[in-house]
Design a protein around this motif. Structure first.
Motif, PDB file in Angstrom:
ATOM      1  N   PHE A 163      -9.490  33.917  -1.392  1.00 24.52           N
ATOM      2  CA  PHE A 163      -9.180  33.153  -2.601  1.00 24.52           C
ATOM      3  C   PHE A 163     -10.027  31.886  -2.684  1.00 24.52           C
ATOM      4  O   PHE A 163     -10.546  31.542  -3.759  1.00 24.52           O
ATOM      5  CB  PHE A 163      -7.699  32.801  -2.652  1.00 24.52           C
ATOM      6  N   SER A 164     -10.188  31.195  -1.573  1.00 24.05           N
ATOM      7  CA  SER A 164     -10.997  29.970  -1.597  1.00 24.05           C
ATOM      8  C   SER A 164     -12.446  30.282  -1.952  1.00 24.05           C
ATOM      9  O   SER A 164     -13.096  29.521  -2.686  1.00 24.05           O
ATOM     10  CB  SER A 164     -10.910  29.236  -0.257  1.00 24.05           C
ATOM     11  N   GLU A 165     -12.960  31.393  -1.460  1.00 27.32           N
ATOM     12  CA  GLU A 165     -14.334  31.763  -1.786  1.00 27.32           C
ATOM     13  C   GLU A 165     -14.474  32.141  -3.266  1.00 27.32           C
ATOM     14  O   GLU A 165     -15.476  31.823  -3.909  1.00 27.32           O
ATOM     15  CB  GLU A 165     -14.794  32.919  -0.903  1.00 27.32           C
ATOM     16  N   LEU A 166     -13.476  32.819  -3.810  1.00 25.05           N
ATOM     17  CA  LEU A 166     -13.503  33.140  -5.239  1.00 25.05           C
ATOM     18  C   LEU A 166     -13.552  31.869  -6.088  1.00 25.05           C
ATOM     19  O   LEU A 166     -14.244  31.812  -7.111  1.00 25.05           O
ATOM     20  CB  LEU A 166     -12.273  33.968  -5.619  1.00 25.05           C
ATOM     21  N   CYS A 167     -12.822  30.850  -5.645  1.00 30.42           N
ATOM     22  CA  CYS A 167     -12.779  29.589  -6.397  1.00 30.42           C
ATOM     23  C   CYS A 167     -14.113  28.833  -6.345  1.00 30.42           C
ATOM     24  O   CYS A 167     -14.404  28.021  -7.229  1.00 30.42           O
ATOM     25  CB  CYS A 167     -11.668  28.691  -5.856  1.00 30.42           C
ATOM     26  N   LYS A 168     -14.903  29.086  -5.321  1.00 28.15           N
ATOM     27  CA  LYS A 168     -16.190  28.397  -5.165  1.00 28.15           C
ATOM     28  C   LYS A 168     -17.327  29.082  -5.934  1.00 28.15           C
ATOM     29  O   LYS A 168     -18.420  28.519  -6.047  1.00 28.15           O
ATOM     30  CB  LYS A 168     -16.562  28.328  -3.680  1.00 28.15           C
ATOM     31  N   ALA A 169     -17.070  30.257  -6.465  1.00 31.30           N
ATOM     32  CA  ALA A 169     -18.127  31.055  -7.089  1.00 31.30           C
ATOM     33  C   ALA A 169     -18.936  30.243  -8.098  1.00 31.30           C
ATOM     34  O   ALA A 169     -18.371  29.589  -8.971  1.00 31.30           O
ATOM     35  CB  ALA A 169     -17.516  32.285  -7.764  1.00 31.30           C
ATOM     36  N   ASP A 170     -20.249  30.282  -7.965  1.00 37.00           N
ATOM     37  CA  ASP A 170     -21.202  29.641  -8.872  1.00 37.00           C
ATOM     38  C   ASP A 170     -21.216  28.113  -8.729  1.00 37.00           C
ATOM     39  O   ASP A 170     -22.289  27.499  -8.680  1.00 37.00           O
ATOM     40  CB  ASP A 170     -20.908  30.031 -10.321  1.00 37.00           C
ATOM     41  N   LEU A 171     -20.054  27.482  -8.617  1.00 39.06           N
ATOM     42  CA  LEU A 171     -19.975  26.021  -8.622  1.00 39.06           C
ATOM     43  C   LEU A 171     -20.487  25.403  -7.318  1.00 39.06           C
ATOM     44  O   LEU A 171     -21.246  24.426  -7.333  1.00 39.06           O
ATOM     45  CB  LEU A 171     -18.533  25.573  -8.845  1.00 39.06           C
ATOM     46  N   TRP A 172     -20.056  25.949  -6.195  1.00 40.24           N
ATOM     47  CA  TRP A 172     -20.313  25.322  -4.895  1.00 40.24           C
ATOM     48  C   TRP A 172     -21.807  25.228  -4.577  1.00 40.24           C
ATOM     49  O   TRP A 172     -22.311  24.160  -4.213  1.00 40.24           O
ATOM     50  CB  TRP A 172     -19.579  26.100  -3.810  1.00 40.24           C
ATOM     51  N   LEU A 173     -22.538  26.318  -4.716  1.00 40.17           N
ATOM     52  CA  LEU A 173     -23.960  26.298  -4.395  1.00 40.17           C
ATOM     53  C   LEU A 173     -24.743  25.398  -5.339  1.00 40.17           C
ATOM     54  O   LEU A 173     -25.683  24.706  -4.921  1.00 40.17           O
ATOM     55  CB  LEU A 173     -24.532  27.718  -4.410  1.00 40.17           C
ATOM     56  N   LYS A 174     -24.355  25.378  -6.603  1.00 39.54           N
ATOM     57  CA  LYS A 174     -25.016  24.468  -7.544  1.00 39.54           C
ATOM     58  C   LYS A 174     -24.834  23.020  -7.103  1.00 39.54           C
ATOM     59  O   LYS A 174     -25.753  22.204  -7.199  1.00 39.54           O
ATOM     60  CB  LYS A 174     -24.455  24.658  -8.956  1.00 39.54           C
ATOM     61  N   ARG A 175     -23.642  22.687  -6.624  1.00 39.28           N
ATOM     62  CA  ARG A 175     -23.363  21.312  -6.186  1.00 39.28           C
ATOM     63  C   ARG A 175     -24.101  20.988  -4.900  1.00 39.28           C
ATOM     64  O   ARG A 175     -24.721  19.928  -4.778  1.00 39.28           O
ATOM     65  CB  ARG A 175     -21.852  21.144  -5.981  1.00 39.28           C
ATOM     66  N   VAL A 176     -24.076  21.883  -3.937  1.00 40.45           N
ATOM     67  CA  VAL A 176     -24.706  21.638  -2.645  1.00 40.45           C
ATOM     68  C   VAL A 176     -26.214  21.436  -2.789  1.00 40.45           C
ATOM     69  O   VAL A 176     -26.794  20.550  -2.157  1.00 40.45           O
ATOM     70  CB  VAL A 176     -24.413  22.796  -1.665  1.00 40.45           C
ATOM     71  N   PHE A 177     -26.845  22.250  -3.631  1.00 40.13           N
ATOM     72  CA  PHE A 177     -28.299  22.172  -3.785  1.00 40.13           C
ATOM     73  C   PHE A 177     -28.731  21.237  -4.911  1.00 40.13           C
ATOM     74  O   PHE A 177     -29.928  21.139  -5.214  1.00 40.13           O
ATOM     75  CB  PHE A 177     -28.868  23.572  -4.022  1.00 40.13           C
ATOM     76  N   GLY A 178     -27.789  20.544  -5.524  1.00 41.12           N
ATOM     77  CA  GLY A 178     -28.129  19.560  -6.531  1.00 41.12           C
ATOM     78  C   GLY A 178     -28.582  20.129  -7.851  1.00 41.12           C
ATOM     79  O   GLY A 178     -29.133  19.403  -8.695  1.00 41.12           O
ATOM     80  N   VAL A 179     -28.355  21.415  -8.071  1.00 38.88           N
ATOM     81  CA  VAL A 179     -28.703  22.024  -9.346  1.00 38.88           C
ATOM     82  C   VAL A 179     -27.843  21.435 -10.459  1.00 38.88           C
ATOM     83  O   VAL A 179     -28.303  21.218 -11.581  1.00 38.88           O
ATOM     84  CB  VAL A 179     -28.518  23.559  -9.284  1.00 38.88           C
ATOM     85  N   GLN A 180     -26.590  21.150 -10.127  1.00 38.14           N
ATOM     86  CA  GLN A 180     -25.660  20.524 -11.070  1.00 38.14           C
ATOM     87  C   GLN A 180     -24.731  19.625 -10.264  1.00 38.14           C
ATOM     88  O   GLN A 180     -24.201  20.035  -9.230  1.00 38.14           O
ATOM     89  CB  GLN A 180     -24.853  21.607 -11.799  1.00 38.14           C
ATOM     90  N   LEU A 190     -12.837  27.817 -15.874  1.00 39.18           N
ATOM     91  CA  LEU A 190     -13.370  29.166 -16.061  1.00 39.18           C
ATOM     92  C   LEU A 190     -13.426  29.921 -14.735  1.00 39.18           C
ATOM     93  O   LEU A 190     -13.012  31.084 -14.646  1.00 39.18           O
ATOM     94  CB  LEU A 190     -14.768  29.076 -16.671  1.00 39.18           C
ATOM     95  N   VAL A 191     -13.914  29.245 -13.697  1.00 37.71           N
ATOM     96  CA  VAL A 191     -14.058  29.893 -12.392  1.00 37.71           C
ATOM     97  C   VAL A 191     -12.701  30.105 -11.725  1.00 37.71           C
ATOM     98  O   VAL A 191     -12.424  31.173 -11.176  1.00 37.71           O
ATOM     99  CB  VAL A 191     -14.985  29.057 -11.480  1.00 37.71           C
ATOM    100  N   VAL A 192     -11.835  29.100 -11.785  1.00 42.29           N
ATOM    101  CA  VAL A 192     -10.528  29.213 -11.131  1.00 42.29           C
ATOM    102  C   VAL A 192      -9.667  30.278 -11.809  1.00 42.29           C
ATOM    103  O   VAL A 192      -9.010  31.087 -11.128  1.00 42.29           O
ATOM    104  CB  VAL A 192      -9.803  27.854 -11.117  1.00 42.29           C
ATOM    105  N   ASP A 193      -9.662  30.314 -13.130  1.00 46.00           N
ATOM    106  CA  ASP A 193      -8.877  31.331 -13.838  1.00 46.00           C
ATOM    107  C   ASP A 193      -9.358  32.732 -13.474  1.00 46.00           C
ATOM    108  O   ASP A 193      -8.548  33.651 -13.272  1.00 46.00           O
ATOM    109  CB  ASP A 193      -8.979  31.119 -15.349  1.00 46.00           C
ATOM    110  N   ALA A 194     -10.683  32.902 -13.385  1.00 44.70           N
ATOM    111  CA  ALA A 194     -11.224  34.203 -12.997  1.00 44.70           C
ATOM    112  C   ALA A 194     -10.850  34.531 -11.553  1.00 44.70           C
ATOM    113  O   ALA A 194     -10.558  35.698 -11.227  1.00 44.70           O
ATOM    114  CB  ALA A 194     -12.748  34.209 -13.162  1.00 44.70           C
ATOM    115  N   ALA A 195     -10.828  33.511 -10.678  1.00 45.93           N
ATOM    116  CA  ALA A 195     -10.454  33.727  -9.281  1.00 45.93           C
ATOM    117  C   ALA A 195      -9.004  34.201  -9.171  1.00 45.93           C
ATOM    118  O   ALA A 195      -8.691  35.139  -8.422  1.00 45.93           O
ATOM    119  CB  ALA A 195     -10.645  32.439  -8.485  1.00 45.93           C
ATOM    120  N   VAL A 196      -8.123  33.563  -9.928  1.00 43.75           N
ATOM    121  CA  VAL A 196      -6.703  33.942  -9.908  1.00 43.75           C
ATOM    122  C   VAL A 196      -6.526  35.358 -10.439  1.00 43.75           C
ATOM    123  O   VAL A 196      -5.805  36.175  -9.848  1.00 43.75           O
ATOM    124  CB  VAL A 196      -5.860  32.942 -10.731  1.00 43.75           C
TER     125      VAL A 196
END
Length: 214
Positions: A163-180, A190-196
């Motif tokens: 569940f925690s990995e589903l919640c990180k989808a798309d957002l986490w890597l963008k934040r870590v690498f400074g893309v966003q 959007l991501v959390v609702d899809a994860a649930v």
């Protein structure tokens, strides 16, 4: 200065020292943070700082542990763990993602990663002081939801991690690498609702089961 297995002592200026340490570590990183600057930010002498924390590693570990544990406690205190899974998972997901995307969390995470080879205990302390606490609470919640026949899960610990990995989808890597670096509530929602939705499709009591499963 040497750390060894020394345990920090508590006293009247203990929290004051930690606040100053947090300011400097989060601004300058672990390597760039000097004891002089930490003492100055805390408004104490170096002798006072050393009396509480004989080593910089110990000081950072306690600062990171307290900040992470505080955020975990605040999140868990605000969530009704007796509510149904669709409610609890959304609340946990929003708070989890909001935390891991925050500047504070990112800075501590980067310090732990940067120092992992030399000081692996930094990462371990960070993990056990926050993420592990939430993981354990969610395991307990899932077990209770299974008993109420709201969820059907064989491996609870794995399901929490999924569940925690589903919640990180798309957002986490963008934040870590400074893309966003900034995300709106809509981005997170959007991501959390899809994860649930995905999680409950697999583990919800009403989810279709594999006919070949035992």
């Amino acid at each position: 200065m040497q750390d060894g297995a020394v345990i920090a002592r508590r006293g009247r200026k203990y929290e004051q020292v930690l606040r100053g340490a947090g300011e400097v570590f989060l601004r300058d990183g672990f390597e760039g943070a000097s004891v002089d600057n930490i003492a100055r930010a805390a408004g104490v002498s170096k002798a006072t700082l050393y009396s509480y924390f004989p080593g910089k590693r110990l000081l950072f570990m306690e600062m990171a542990r307290q900040q992470c544990a505080r955020r975990a406690d605040e999140a868990l205190a605000a969530i009704d763990l007796h509510a149904p899974p669709d409610v609890v998972l959304r609340e946990v997901g929003y708070r989890f993602v909001d935390h891991i995307l925050s500047d504070e969390s990112q800075r501590v995470f980067r310090i732990c990663v940067a120092e992992a080879d030399r000081f692996p205990e930094l990462g371990a302390e960070f993990y056990h002081s926050g993420p592990r606490l939430v993981h354990n609470e969610m395991c307990a919640y899932f077990a209770a939801a299974i008993a109420r026949k709201e969820l059907v899960i064989d491996d609870v610990a794995l399901a929490v991690a999924q569940f925690s990995e589903l919640c990180k989808a798309d957002l986490w890597l963008k934040r870590v690498f400074g893309v966003q670096t900034r995300f709106s509530a809509a981005d997170i929602g959007l991501v959390v609702d899809a994860a649930v939705t995905t999680f409950l499709a697999r583990y919800g009591a009403l989810a279709p089961r594999d006919p070949g499963a035992p």
